[in-house]
Design an enzyme around this catalytic site. Structure first.
Site, PDB file in Angstrom:
ATOM      1  N   PRO A   2       0.835  -1.204   0.000  1.00 49.46           N
ATOM      2  CA  PRO A   2       0.000   0.000   0.000  1.00 49.46           C
ATOM      3  C   PRO A   2       0.870   1.254   0.000  1.00 49.46           C
ATOM      4  CG  PRO A   2      -0.025  -1.016   2.166  1.00 49.46           C
ATOM      5  CD  PRO A   2       0.744  -1.941   1.265  1.00 49.46           C
ATOM      6  N   GLU A   3       0.388   2.280  -0.652  1.00 43.33           N
ATOM      7  CA  GLU A   3       1.101   3.552  -0.631  1.00 43.33           C
ATOM      8  C   GLU A   3       0.516   4.413   0.488  1.00 43.33           C
ATOM      9  OE1 GLU A   3       3.210   5.177  -3.277  1.00 43.33           O
ATOM     10  OE2 GLU A   3       3.210   3.650  -4.831  1.00 43.33           O
TER      11      GLU A   3
END
Ligand SMILES: [Zn+2]
Length: 297
Positions: A2-3
């Site tokens: 995930p960013e």
């Protein structure tokens, strides 16, 4: 992975359920994820009130009322699920069916607020690259995971002057410098590409070339810091997700982000008004960089 915008979206989804709640019990289904759980993990959390839910880079930080902090990372495939009976204390969007892969539910926090409001927050992680660790009271900022992190790309802290000071004298390509977590924390490949496009700056130019004199900004550094903050803010507003297997805090699938200007658009026309360029892909430090050679200098 995930960013940052995805992690922030999760934090915002969990906050109304977790903040101010008391942890009744914690159930851990196995001794470890990426790392072993800390000794007496469940015992130390039980009975504590959650004073706040924060985030630093891609780490979620659960602040307990005794000063203890729980640092959680979602790894590659982790997600949180909120389970509540009547939903009276949670927004309607948090009603959801039970996860189909309960075999990967590794941690369950049973929460209560007042006498009759109960909910559970479940951490599910099929690939087990996530982790949960403690930072003892007063030791959060100096924790090895957090101590070396650079500026947060959200909020107003990161401005042109700060960016100029961070990049001064650096010979590495601008793209590589922005990916360095010691300079700017939590800015991943997608958003670095997008921010450079918005700022009209080439990912290949030397990082130090956009810096000014010490303590002074430059037009390019201003443009880039504005672009970084805007691209992150837009992604959070859009639901934060860019990964197909990513699940939001409420269990539903995150929005697939269709609005990238350069990322994953090799060979397609540049979106910038008046630019006839074509998006190109190159490899820098082993990662794909997407940019427009015509309007990014
Ligand atoms: Zn262009």
């Amino acid at each position: 992975m995930p960013e940052l915008p995805e992690v922030e979206t999760v934090r915002r989804g969990l906050e109304p359920v977790m903040e101010g709640a008391t942890i009744r019990a914690v159930h851990v289904g196995r001794p470890d994820l990426r790392f072993p759980f800390p000794p007496r993990f469940a015992e130390r959390l039980a009975g504590r009130r959650i004073a706040g839910l924060g985030r630093r880079a891609k780490y979620l930080i659960v602040h307990l009322d005794d000063g203890l902090a729980l640092i959680a990372h979602m790894g590659m495939s982790g997600s949180f699920r909120i389970e509540s009976g009547d939903g009276a204390h949670t927004p309607g969007e948090f009603h959801h069916p039970r996860s189909k892969d309960a075999a990967h539910d590794h941690v369950r926090f049973d929460l209560e607020r007042g006498t009759d409001e109960r909910a559970s927050v479940v951490f599910n992680d099929p690939r087990r690259f996530g982790f949960m660790l403690f930072a003892e009271p007063g030791a959060l900022a100096a924790h090895p995971l957090l101590a070396g992190l650079g500026a947060e790309p959200t909020g107003n802290a990161l401005d042109g002057k700060m960016l100029s000071d961070l990049l001064r004298g650096r010979k590495s390509p601008l793209k590589a410098a922005l990916m360095d977590q010691r300079l700017v924390a939590g800015l991943g490949n997608i958003y670095v590409c997008e921010a450079l496009w918005r700022a009209g700056l080439s990912p290949r130019r030397g990082a130090g070339s956009i810096a000014g004199a010490p303590g002074k900004s430059t037009q390019r550094a201003d443009r880039l810091s504005d672009a970084i903050r805007a691209v992150i803010a837009d992604a959070i507003a859009a639901g934060g997700s860019s990964l197909k297997d990513y699940r939001r805090a409420d269990g539903s699938l995150g929005y697939f982000q269709h609005s990238f200007d350069v990322y994953d658009r090799e060979g397609e026309p540049c979106h910038r008004k008046g630019c006839a360029g074509t998006i190109r892909r190159i490899v820098q430090s082993g990662r794909s960089t997407f940019y427009c050679p015509t309007c990014q200098h």
